[in-house]
Design a protein around this motif. Structure first.
Motif, PDB file in Angstrom:
ATOM      1  N   GLY A 362      -0.523  52.316 -10.200  1.00  0.00           N
ATOM      2  CA  GLY A 362      -1.176  52.977  -9.076  1.00  0.00           C
ATOM      3  C   GLY A 362      -1.856  54.258  -9.492  1.00  0.00           C
ATOM      4  O   GLY A 362      -1.759  54.693 -10.651  1.00  0.00           O
ATOM      5  N   THR A 393      -3.799  49.564  -8.189  1.00  0.00           N
ATOM      6  CA  THR A 393      -3.752  49.861  -6.764  1.00  0.00           C
ATOM      7  C   THR A 393      -4.175  51.297  -6.491  1.00  0.00           C
ATOM      8  O   THR A 393      -3.691  52.226  -7.130  1.00  0.00           O
ATOM      9  CB  THR A 393      -2.323  49.651  -6.225  1.00  0.00           C
ATOM     10  N   TYR A 415      -7.135  43.839  -8.317  1.00  0.00           N
ATOM     11  CA  TYR A 415      -7.296  45.154  -7.689  1.00  0.00           C
ATOM     12  C   TYR A 415      -6.895  45.096  -6.219  1.00  0.00           C
ATOM     13  O   TYR A 415      -7.303  44.189  -5.479  1.00  0.00           O
ATOM     14  CB  TYR A 415      -8.735  45.658  -7.796  1.00  0.00           C
ATOM     15  N   GLU A 416      -6.073  46.059  -5.807  1.00  0.00           N
ATOM     16  CA  GLU A 416      -5.696  46.223  -4.400  1.00  0.00           C
ATOM     17  C   GLU A 416      -6.058  47.649  -3.972  1.00  0.00           C
ATOM     18  O   GLU A 416      -5.806  48.608  -4.711  1.00  0.00           O
ATOM     19  CB  GLU A 416      -4.200  45.994  -4.202  1.00  0.00           C
ATOM     20  N   ARG A 419      -1.345  50.657  -1.212  1.00  0.00           N
ATOM     21  CA  ARG A 419       0.012  50.115  -1.350  1.00  0.00           C
ATOM     22  C   ARG A 419       0.310  49.048  -0.305  1.00  0.00           C
ATOM     23  O   ARG A 419       0.956  48.036  -0.600  1.00  0.00           O
ATOM     24  CB  ARG A 419       1.034  51.256  -1.244  1.00  0.00           C
ATOM     25  N   LEU A 422      -1.179  45.828  -1.360  1.00  0.00           N
ATOM     26  CA  LEU A 422      -0.415  45.297  -2.489  1.00  0.00           C
ATOM     27  C   LEU A 422       0.858  44.620  -2.006  1.00  0.00           C
ATOM     28  O   LEU A 422       1.179  43.495  -2.419  1.00  0.00           O
ATOM     29  CB  LEU A 422      -0.080  46.430  -3.459  1.00  0.00           C
TER      30      LEU A 422
END
Length: 456
Positions: A362, A393, A415-416, A419, A422
């Protein structure tokens, strides 16, 4: 608490005492800032936060048996002892500085860009082989956390190992004034907090403020392999002890063997003393931590056998490369915090994992104007590592994902945006027998990702 009477507290805070005169000679039993931890004989320090002014909890704290409280204003009709101070936060630092002087306990102060906590843990584990040692718990390493750690000390303690974290110039000076270390340890100079410190030279200047309150007969222990720290020479007649991987350091390691995620093995050299040790945590960075602990152990008179035992008995801390085995996965919980240096080190370790090697990374915070480029650097590094899946993320991690895909088109990169997204899709990204690294800066709250994986 030794000499921590209400009279002395009033004096060191520059405060004004209100209450019965006969109470002024009583010592407080503890110092708390959390009203829920108030108990008989404590001193309550109400901190004024961004959201909550803890002065509102003074009545319930006194009902719980507190001896006295600080206050930033006069308490009308109070029927209990209290001390009016200009600033509760400054007062708690002044009290901690005074209290530590009363105890005369040697202090090992630890700072650096990466590895402060893990180095603190190894050093404390080593020193506890000979001394009753108190160490910083959790992330209590700032201008409030350090005083609260000091207040946990008691006369029977023989050594204090205190972690000291900063994000701006002047902070280390204020922390060092409290701790007044006998031994200063700096792990490395990295790219943390560049938004305030500018560049690595600024980080070096800020970290070495720790020397300002070093005892005259003290010791300095530095990473000799760090290009910035290796330039540090004598400080007021105190020559640094360097640790590292090259033979020019007074304490150095070689014959380094990775045992995968089970840890590292290395041979430590301290002059004519040579011994081999099994470090129970993975990663080359853990060798540096062990070398720092060996250097400190030698300063405090530990035998090679005691140093070895201390290193080998190290236990991982939650959120700091802690291995969690579930029925489906091996989760590497490294989600407490992150910066480019530690991200790369964790990715290096992940390569030794069994099954599919999945990195869930992240955003990293406090990187300043180069934050996008620094995320790209981590992505490029990930593309060169022997991992199978990279899940990025956060807004900044878009740069990481793009760089990883460019560096290694065969790497599965996901890719997100945040959170929540994700967590919604996490189950379809992981498989049984995966080794999964979870890492991000603390504000990303990736402990929720670890919890979600444990429940699968």
């Amino acid at each position: 608490m030794k000499n921590l009477t209400l009279e002395h507290i009033t004096q060191v805070c520059g405060g004004t005492y209100y209450g019965p005169a006969d109470k002024m000679q009583e010592e407080v039993q503890s110092v708390v800032t959390d009203s829920r931890k108030a108990d008989k004989g404590c001193l309550f320090v109400p901190i004024v936060g961004e959201r909550v002014d803890a002065h509102r909890f003074i009545p319930q704290v006194m009902e719980a048996g507190a001896l006295a409280t600080l206050s930033e204003h006069v308490l009308e009709s109070a029927d209990f002892p209290y001390i009016v101070v200009e600033s509760s936060l400054q007062a708690v630092k002044d009290i901690a500085e005074f209290y530590l002087k009363q105890l005369q306990i040697p202090v090992v102060g630890i700072t650096g860009s990466v590895g402060k906590t893990s180095t603190k843990e190894v050093i404390a584990s080593v020193l506890s082989q000979k001394y009753r040692t108190l160490k910083t718990q959790g992330n209590f390493n700032n201008e409030l956390g350090l005083p609260l750690t000091v207040f946990r000390l008691r006369e029977e303690d023989e050594l204090a190992v205190l972690e000291m974290g900063i994000s701006d110039f002047g902070e280390m000076t204020r922390l060092a004034r409290i701790a007044r270390p006998d031994t200063c340890v700096i792990t490395n100079i990295g790219t943390c907090h560049l938004e305030n410190l500018g560049d690595r030279d600024g980080v070096l200047r800020a970290k070495t403020e720790i020397f300002k309150f070093l005892k005259k007969d003290g010791h300095i222990v530095l990473n000799g392999d760090d290009d910035k720290l290796s330039t540090v020479k004598d400080y007021e007649g105190i020559s640094p002890v360097f640790f590292g991987m090259n033979g020019e350091c007074q304490v150095y390691g070689d014959q380094i063997i990775s045992r995968g995620l089970k840890g590292m093995t290395c041979t430590i050299h301290m002059g004519d003393v040579v011994f081999t040790v099994d470090i129970p945590m993975p990663g080359r960075h853990m060798v540096y931590n062990a070398l720092a602990a060996a250097a400190v152990g030698r300063i405090y008179g530990l035998t090679p056998e005691q140093i070895k035992a201390g290193i080998e008995s190290l236990e991982p801390v939650s959120g700091r490369f802690k291995m969690i085995e579930t029925e489906k996965f091996l989760i590497v919980d490294d989600c407490y915090n992150a910066n480019p240096m530690s991200m790369k080190a964790s990715l290096d370790v992940l390569q030794d994992g069994a099954g599919r090697r999945v990195a869930i990374l992240g955003d990293m915070g406090e990187l300043g104007t180069n934050e996008a480029e620094l995320h790209r650097e981590v992505g490029e590094h990930a593309g060169k590592c022997r991992i199978d899946v990279l899940i990025c993320t956060g807004a900044l991690c878009k740069n990481m994902a793009k760089a990883a895909a460019e560096a290694n088109p065969s790497l599965e990169v996901i890719y997100e945006p945040d959170r929540e997204s994700l967590l919604a899709h996490l189950k379809k990204y992981v498989q049984k027998e995966d080794t999964i690294l979870v890492k991000a800066s603390h504000f990303m709250k990736f402990e929720e990702v670890v919890e979600a994986l444990q429940k699968m």
